[in-house]
Enzyme design. Structure first.
Site, short mmCIF file in Angstrom:
data_model
loop_
_atom_site.label_atom_id
_atom_site.label_comp_id
_atom_site.label_asym_id
_atom_site.label_seq_id
_atom_site.Cartn_x
_atom_site.Cartn_y
_atom_site.Cartn_z
N ALA A 42 33.68 33.98 41.82
CA ALA A 42 34.06 36.04 40.91
C ALA A 42 33.13 36.97 42.09
O ALA A 42 31.92 36.84 42.01
CB ALA A 42 34.07 36.33 39.71
N SER A 43 33.84 37.84 42.44
CA SER A 43 33.13 38.71 43.64
C SER A 43 32.20 39.67 42.75
O SER A 43 32.55 39.85 41.84
CB SER A 43 34.39 38.85 44.14
#
Ligand SMILES: C[S@@+](CC[C@H](N)C(=O)[O-])C[C@H]1O[C@@H](n2cnc3c(N)ncnc32)[C@H](O)[C@@H]1O
Length: 381
Positions: free
Chosen positions: A85-86
């Site tokens: 998840a950036s």
């Protein structure tokens, strides 16, 4: 909102990362709902939600990327991150740059956890969002997470570099995996005037964002911006462990030279190394620090395609003013780096935002300031 979520949104607002029209989405989409029970922290340690619930939740709402898959999920690699998840501030920055508004149709490449797809769905509506993920298990998990958070964009399992023609044309394409070559399918599937935003880089430098606008004649043009190191799309990954595979077996075969050049700027400076990477895109740089000696370190330059390498042995001991360079193979990589660095200096030390690219069906052309001032690699990449 739980307190840590509230704090994250406040931080994004305060930093100016969150435009007003994105605020409701960031407030209502809960990032922790999209994370698996086992995540990997910045040191590579596994954090298990069932055993360390507080720490897991803290990581979910820190402004950091959270690694959610290693080694393509095979369970038998060296622990190489393959999905995440950036970082929330980068997610917000990319959505801001995408300049996307209700009424538009968007394609996201790299569904990952589904968090970004949920944000897009919140703003645009489920029917206007298509997200494509190459890994079937991740795609399925994202569908489940999206559904349980109340979103239902179309999540496709497939190779996002092919786009998704069934839903084209798109107003916006956003990739959350980095490319070295912008896939032409993205341009062909975006309406004229539409935008494509993707992390972009090469073996030397990963990376920046490429922000392209599609023109009327099937080409796209735009500039680089941002500072974003992303995972590569699967079929454009750069080789890993190149010192072990390409230098060690031929470590005794080299010519030597001495240089006064220090790698601080050509390798260590974001702007200089970005520009140098445009000239030598297939060349990786790796820095090795011996444990016992803080004065010495080695920079390796490796071009796997031609089996060329250079090693640059930095000695920062008092009284030493130059460094040994060893080169092996058909490309004199250190000489090429010196030439590229001189070119960057002669060009007025341009920042990455002065460079841009034009993508057509058969090529990707880099330029400086304007299209006619092309930048070409020293060797065909
Ligand atoms: C940084 S993660 C994406 C983060 C995601 N947008 C989120 O919100 O969680 C990059 C993702 O791109 C995926 N990916 C890599 N190559 C791809 C390809 N060719 N097509 C589609 N997805 C790809 C990876 O499997 C990984 O899940």
């Amino acid at each position: 909102m739980i307190p840590s979520h509230e704090k994250l949104v406040a931080r994004l607002v305060q930093a100016g990362d969150l435009p007003q029209h994105w605020r409701a989405a960031f407030e209502q989409v809960e990032r922790h709902r999209f994370l698996p029970d086992q995540i990997t922290d910045a040191d590579g340690a596994t954090v298990d939600r069932t055993r360390e619930a507080d720490r897991w939740l803290t990581l979910a709402y820190d402004d950091i990327p959270v690694v959610t898959q290693l080694d393509d999920g095979t369970g038998d690699g060296s622990g190489y991150p393959t999905s995440s998840a950036s970082q929330p501030s980068i997610v917000a920055d990319m959505l801001r740059r995408l300049d996307v508004f209700p009424g538009m149709r968007a394609l996201e490449v790299g569904t990952g956890t589904g968090y970004n797809a949920a944000l897009l769905s919140h703003l645009l509506g489920d029917d206007s969002v298509t997200s494509i993920e190459v890994d079937p298990e991740l795609a399925e998990q994202a569908r489940v997470s999206l559904m349980s958070a109340g979103f239902a964009p179309l999540v496709v399992t497939g190779d996002g570099t092919q786009g998704w023609p069934a839903r084209a044309p798109f107003d916006r394409v956003i990739s959350t995996a980095a490319v070295q070559r912008v896939p032409y399918h993205w341009i062909a599937q975006t309406r004229p005037g539409g935008r494509i935003l993707t992390p972009w880089g090469n073996a030397f430098h990963n990376g920046v964002l490429a922000d392209l606008q599609v023109g009327p004649h099937g080409t796209a043009q735009g500039r680089f911006g941002g500072d974003a190191a992303f995972m590569w799309v699967r079929d454009q990954r750069v080789p890993r462990r190149v010192v072990e595979t390409h230098v060690r077996p031929r470590e005794q075969e080299f010519t030597t030279a001495r240089t006064k050049l220090h790698p601080y700027e050509p390798v260590g400076d974001f702007e200089a190394s970005f520009a140098i990477g445009l000239r030598m895109p297939t060349v990786l740089n790796r820095v090795e620090f011996p444990d016992e000696d803080e004065q010495r370190f080695t920079v390796f330059l490796v071009d796997p395609g031609t089996a060329s390498w250079a090693s640059w042995h930095i000695d920062q001991s008092p009284g030493v003013s130059d460094h040994e360079v060893r080169q092996h193979g058909p490309r004199a990589l250190f000489a090429e780096l010196e030439a590229a660095y001189e070119w960057w200096q002669r060009s007025g030390r341009p920042e990455h935002t002065r460079f841009g690219l034009t993508v057509s069906a058969d090529r990707q052309q880099i330029w400086l300031d304007h299209e006619a001032n092309t930048v070409t690699p020293d060797r065909a990449a």
